[in-house]
Design a protein around this motif. Structure first.
Motif, PDB file in Angstrom:
ATOM      1  N   GLU A  33       0.817  -1.216   0.000  1.00 35.99           N
ATOM      2  CA  GLU A  33       0.000   0.000   0.000  1.00 35.99           C
ATOM      3  C   GLU A  33       0.853   1.269   0.000  1.00 35.99           C
ATOM      4  O   GLU A  33       0.316   2.371   0.075  1.00 35.99           O
ATOM      5  N   GLN A  34       2.172   1.113  -0.080  1.00 38.84           N
ATOM      6  CA  GLN A  34       3.052   2.279  -0.071  1.00 38.84           C
ATOM      7  C   GLN A  34       3.281   2.790  -1.486  1.00 38.84           C
ATOM      8  O   GLN A  34       3.775   2.070  -2.350  1.00 38.84           O
ATOM      9  N   ILE A  35       2.934   4.054  -1.728  1.00 44.36           N
ATOM     10  CA  ILE A  35       3.130   4.673  -3.040  1.00 44.36           C
ATOM     11  C   ILE A  35       4.577   5.124  -3.170  1.00 44.36           C
ATOM     12  O   ILE A  35       5.068   5.922  -2.366  1.00 44.36           O
ATOM     13  N   ILE A  36       5.282   4.609  -4.173  1.00 47.97           N
ATOM     14  CA  ILE A  36       6.679   4.977  -4.416  1.00 47.97           C
ATOM     15  C   ILE A  36       6.771   6.059  -5.493  1.00 47.97           C
ATOM     16  O   ILE A  36       7.499   7.040  -5.337  1.00 47.97           O
ATOM     17  N   LEU A  37       6.031   5.878  -6.585  1.00 44.38           N
ATOM     18  CA  LEU A  37       5.971   6.866  -7.662  1.00 44.38           C
ATOM     19  C   LEU A  37       4.508   7.103  -8.018  1.00 44.38           C
ATOM     20  O   LEU A  37       3.715   6.156  -8.100  1.00 44.38           O
ATOM     21  N   GLU A  38       4.170   8.374  -8.269  1.00 48.44           N
ATOM     22  CA  GLU A  38       2.762   8.719  -8.464  1.00 48.44           C
ATOM     23  C   GLU A  38       2.569   9.622  -9.674  1.00 48.44           C
ATOM     24  O   GLU A  38       3.130  10.715  -9.751  1.00 48.44           O
ATOM     25  N   ASN A  39       1.806   9.136 -10.641  1.00 50.00           N
ATOM     26  CA  ASN A  39       1.319   9.931 -11.769  1.00 50.00           C
ATOM     27  C   ASN A  39       2.444  10.690 -12.486  1.00 50.00           C
ATOM     28  O   ASN A  39       2.386  11.903 -12.661  1.00 50.00           O
ATOM     29  N   ILE A  40       3.443   9.973 -12.932  1.00 52.08           N
ATOM     30  CA  ILE A  40       4.601  10.585 -13.588  1.00 52.08           C
ATOM     31  C   ILE A  40       4.481  10.458 -15.102  1.00 52.08           C
ATOM     32  O   ILE A  40       4.213   9.384 -15.628  1.00 52.08           O
ATOM     33  N   SER A  41       4.699  11.581 -15.790  1.00 52.04           N
ATOM     34  CA  SER A  41       4.657  11.604 -17.252  1.00 52.04           C
ATOM     35  C   SER A  41       5.808  12.438 -17.794  1.00 52.04           C
ATOM     36  O   SER A  41       6.095  13.517 -17.269  1.00 52.04           O
ATOM     37  N   PHE A  42       6.483  11.927 -18.820  1.00 51.45           N
ATOM     38  CA  PHE A  42       7.538  12.690 -19.494  1.00 51.45           C
ATOM     39  C   PHE A  42       7.938  11.963 -20.774  1.00 51.45           C
ATOM     40  O   PHE A  42       7.568  10.812 -21.008  1.00 51.45           O
ATOM     41  N   GLU A  43       8.704  12.651 -21.613  1.00 49.06           N
ATOM     42  CA  GLU A  43       9.300  12.063 -22.804  1.00 49.06           C
ATOM     43  C   GLU A  43      10.787  12.387 -22.817  1.00 49.06           C
ATOM     44  O   GLU A  43      11.202  13.440 -22.342  1.00 49.06           O
ATOM     45  N   ILE A  44      11.576  11.470 -23.344  1.00 50.40           N
ATOM     46  CA  ILE A  44      13.008  11.683 -23.512  1.00 50.40           C
ATOM     47  C   ILE A  44      13.335  11.489 -24.990  1.00 50.40           C
ATOM     48  O   ILE A  44      13.027  10.440 -25.569  1.00 50.40           O
TER      49      ILE A  44
ATOM     50  N   GLY B   2      12.484   7.623  -4.969  1.00 51.21           N
ATOM     51  CA  GLY B   2      12.010   6.850  -6.111  1.00 51.21           C
ATOM     52  C   GLY B   2      12.860   6.966  -7.365  1.00 51.21           C
ATOM     53  O   GLY B   2      12.456   6.481  -8.430  1.00 51.21           O
ATOM     54  N   LYS B   3      14.061   7.562  -7.255  1.00 47.38           N
ATOM     55  CA  LYS B   3      14.906   7.763  -8.444  1.00 47.38           C
ATOM     56  C   LYS B   3      15.328   6.432  -9.075  1.00 47.38           C
ATOM     57  O   LYS B   3      15.132   6.216 -10.275  1.00 47.38           O
ATOM     58  N   THR B   4      15.919   5.561  -8.269  1.00 49.59           N
ATOM     59  CA  THR B   4      16.371   4.272  -8.792  1.00 49.59           C
ATOM     60  C   THR B   4      15.185   3.424  -9.239  1.00 49.59           C
ATOM     61  O   THR B   4      15.265   2.714 -10.254  1.00 49.59           O
TER      62      THR B   4
ATOM     63  N   PHE C 252      15.225  16.431 -14.000  1.00 51.56           N
ATOM     64  CA  PHE C 252      14.054  15.768 -13.435  1.00 51.56           C
ATOM     65  C   PHE C 252      14.246  15.694 -11.922  1.00 51.56           C
ATOM     66  O   PHE C 252      15.245  15.152 -11.444  1.00 51.56           O
ATOM     67  N   THR C 253      13.313  16.242 -11.173  1.00 47.37           N
ATOM     68  CA  THR C 253      13.353  16.113  -9.723  1.00 47.37           C
ATOM     69  C   THR C 253      12.302  15.086  -9.314  1.00 47.37           C
ATOM     70  O   THR C 253      11.129  15.219  -9.653  1.00 47.37           O
ATOM     71  N   ILE C 254      12.745  14.065  -8.610  1.00 45.71           N
ATOM     72  CA  ILE C 254      11.863  12.940  -8.266  1.00 45.71           C
ATOM     73  C   ILE C 254      11.764  12.806  -6.749  1.00 45.71           C
ATOM     74  O   ILE C 254      12.762  12.590  -6.058  1.00 45.71           O
ATOM     75  N   ASN C 255      10.568  12.958  -6.245  1.00 45.41           N
ATOM     76  CA  ASN C 255      10.272  12.667  -4.844  1.00 45.41           C
ATOM     77  C   ASN C 255       8.822  12.196  -4.780  1.00 45.41           C
ATOM     78  O   ASN C 255       7.909  12.957  -4.494  1.00 45.41           O
ATOM     79  N   ARG C 256       8.628  10.960  -5.161  1.00 48.44           N
ATOM     80  CA  ARG C 256       7.335  10.308  -5.385  1.00 48.44           C
ATOM     81  C   ARG C 256       6.669  10.865  -6.637  1.00 48.44           C
ATOM     82  O   ARG C 256       6.365  10.119  -7.551  1.00 48.44           O
ATOM     83  N   LYS C 257       6.497  12.173  -6.727  1.00 47.34           N
ATOM     84  CA  LYS C 257       6.038  12.815  -7.954  1.00 47.34           C
ATOM     85  C   LYS C 257       7.247  13.395  -8.687  1.00 47.34           C
ATOM     86  O   LYS C 257       8.356  13.370  -8.184  1.00 47.34           O
ATOM     87  N   ALA C 258       7.017  13.890  -9.880  1.00 48.89           N
ATOM     88  CA  ALA C 258       8.115  14.403 -10.701  1.00 48.89           C
ATOM     89  C   ALA C 258       7.871  15.855 -11.087  1.00 48.89           C
ATOM     90  O   ALA C 258       6.743  16.250 -11.392  1.00 48.89           O
ATOM     91  N   THR C 259       8.950  16.630 -11.063  1.00 51.09           N
ATOM     92  CA  THR C 259       8.950  17.971 -11.628  1.00 51.09           C
ATOM     93  C   THR C 259       9.968  17.980 -12.763  1.00 51.09           C
ATOM     94  O   THR C 259      11.125  17.606 -12.562  1.00 51.09           O
ATOM     95  N   ILE C 260       9.536  18.371 -13.948  1.00 49.48           N
ATOM     96  CA  ILE C 260      10.404  18.408 -15.110  1.00 49.48           C
ATOM     97  C   ILE C 260      10.795  19.854 -15.370  1.00 49.48           C
ATOM     98  O   ILE C 260       9.934  20.702 -15.614  1.00 49.48           O
TER      99      ILE C 260
ATOM    100  N   ASP D 120      12.374  27.524  -4.765  1.00 51.82           N
ATOM    101  CA  ASP D 120      11.952  26.837  -3.555  1.00 51.82           C
ATOM    102  C   ASP D 120      11.675  25.357  -3.771  1.00 51.82           C
ATOM    103  O   ASP D 120      11.654  24.582  -2.823  1.00 51.82           O
ATOM    104  N   GLU D 121      11.479  24.949  -5.045  1.00 50.34           N
ATOM    105  CA  GLU D 121      11.135  23.556  -5.305  1.00 50.34           C
ATOM    106  C   GLU D 121      12.247  22.607  -4.866  1.00 50.34           C
ATOM    107  O   GLU D 121      11.981  21.520  -4.357  1.00 50.34           O
ATOM    108  N   VAL D 122      13.495  23.010  -5.070  1.00 47.66           N
ATOM    109  CA  VAL D 122      14.604  22.154  -4.665  1.00 47.66           C
ATOM    110  C   VAL D 122      14.673  22.070  -3.147  1.00 47.66           C
ATOM    111  O   VAL D 122      14.930  21.019  -2.576  1.00 47.66           O
ATOM    112  N   SER D 123      14.432  23.192  -2.473  1.00 43.29           N
ATOM    113  CA  SER D 123      14.410  23.182  -1.016  1.00 43.29           C
ATOM    114  C   SER D 123      13.328  22.235  -0.504  1.00 43.29           C
ATOM    115  O   SER D 123      13.544  21.468   0.440  1.00 43.29           O
ATOM    116  N   ASP D 124      12.164  22.293  -1.132  1.00 45.53           N
ATOM    117  CA  ASP D 124      11.074  21.411  -0.734  1.00 45.53           C
ATOM    118  C   ASP D 124      11.419  19.956  -1.025  1.00 45.53           C
ATOM    119  O   ASP D 124      11.091  19.058  -0.253  1.00 45.53           O
TER     120      ASP D 124
END
Length: 254
Positions: A19-30, A45-47, A215-223, A234-238
């Motif tokens: 029941e533990q969420i590791i990655l949530e609703n991530i979308s991107f293209e490379i 959740g990076k690895t 890409f910043t990954i902490n369960r969710k992703a910021t591209i 502030d996003e990196v601080s968070d």
């Protein structure tokens, strides 16, 4: 106009263990030729994300395509070079030379039962040349320094002539001088060989001038398409729970 499929296309990716969420609703293209760094806190959740991209773990929901294909239809894994976490930590008694290790990179291309061809030998030679380890080819890999082993493992990945090189914290166990040399080599591979680079790092300040996206990954992703900008926001601080300047001020003196 011809459409060129992304190397990776990820849509609404979710992964959980029990029941533990590791990655949530991530979308991107490379896309081909990109140079992307992944950062995030330990346990964020990076690895796991890397392992999902490589089909080493099974995602809970969502979709991943490689070169426009679903996993079940994709057979050309030699197009993806992978250097896992702690790959440089080789047993000192490991019975293999540098050249032996790099030759293993041809297995993905040829298969275990195929012999070594003249093309294979040329690719192995070229990979060692790119990583500046030709002079080490007859050395036992267990006798090398951390930085030398790092370059051997990257050469092994390059031997299959991959379109993308994926590295999971490749500087583990490597001294500072070797780390700087490593970043120079990565940038050269990206710019001169047009190899797409995707790697996990904690040293983003060192290569912020080279990477195209972050890409910043902490369960969710910021591209982030402007890595220099995110290092001062502030996003990196968070993300890390620390002040962003500890990353932003980590410049090239290393």
């Amino acid at each position: 106009m011809n459409f060129i499929a992304p190397i990776f296309e990820v849509k609404n990716l979710n992964f959980k263990v029990r029941e533990q969420i590791i990655l949530e609703n991530i979308s991107f293209e490379i896309f081909s030729g990109e140079y992307i760094a992944i950062i995030g806190p330990n346990g964020g959740g990076k690895t796991t994300l890397i392992r999902l991209l490589l089909n080493l773990d099974k995602y809970t929901s969502g979709e991943i395509k490689i070169f426009g294909k679903k996993f079940k239809d994709f057979k050309e894994w030699y197009k993806i070079g992978y250097v896992p976490q702690r790959a440089t930590l080789v047993d000192e008694n490991f019975p293999g030379t540098v050249e032996d290790i790099v030759k293993m990179g041809r297995v993905a291309k040829r298969g275990f039962l195929s012999g070594i061809s003249s093309e294979d030998r040329a690719k192995v030679h070229d990979a060692m040349l790119k990583m500046d380890i030709l002079d080490l080819k007859d050395k036992m890999v267990g006798t090398l320094s951390g930085g030398q082993r790092q370059r051997v493992m990257i050469a092994r990945a390059l031997a299959s002539s991959p379109k993308i090189l994926i590295l999971d914290e490749p500087n583990t166990g490597v001294d500072m001088a070797s780390q700087q040399r490593f970043y120079t080599l990565l940038s050269k591979l990206n710019k001169e060989e047009n190899i797409t680079i995707l790697f996990i790092t904690h040293d983003v300040g060192v290569i912020v001038d080279d990477i195209g996206r972050l890409f910043t990954i902490n369960r969710k992703a910021t591209i982030c398409n402007d890595p220099k900008k995110i290092l001062s926001c502030d996003e990196v601080s968070d993300l890390y729970g620390i002040h962003a300047h500890s990353l932003a001020n980590h410049k090239h003196e290393h």
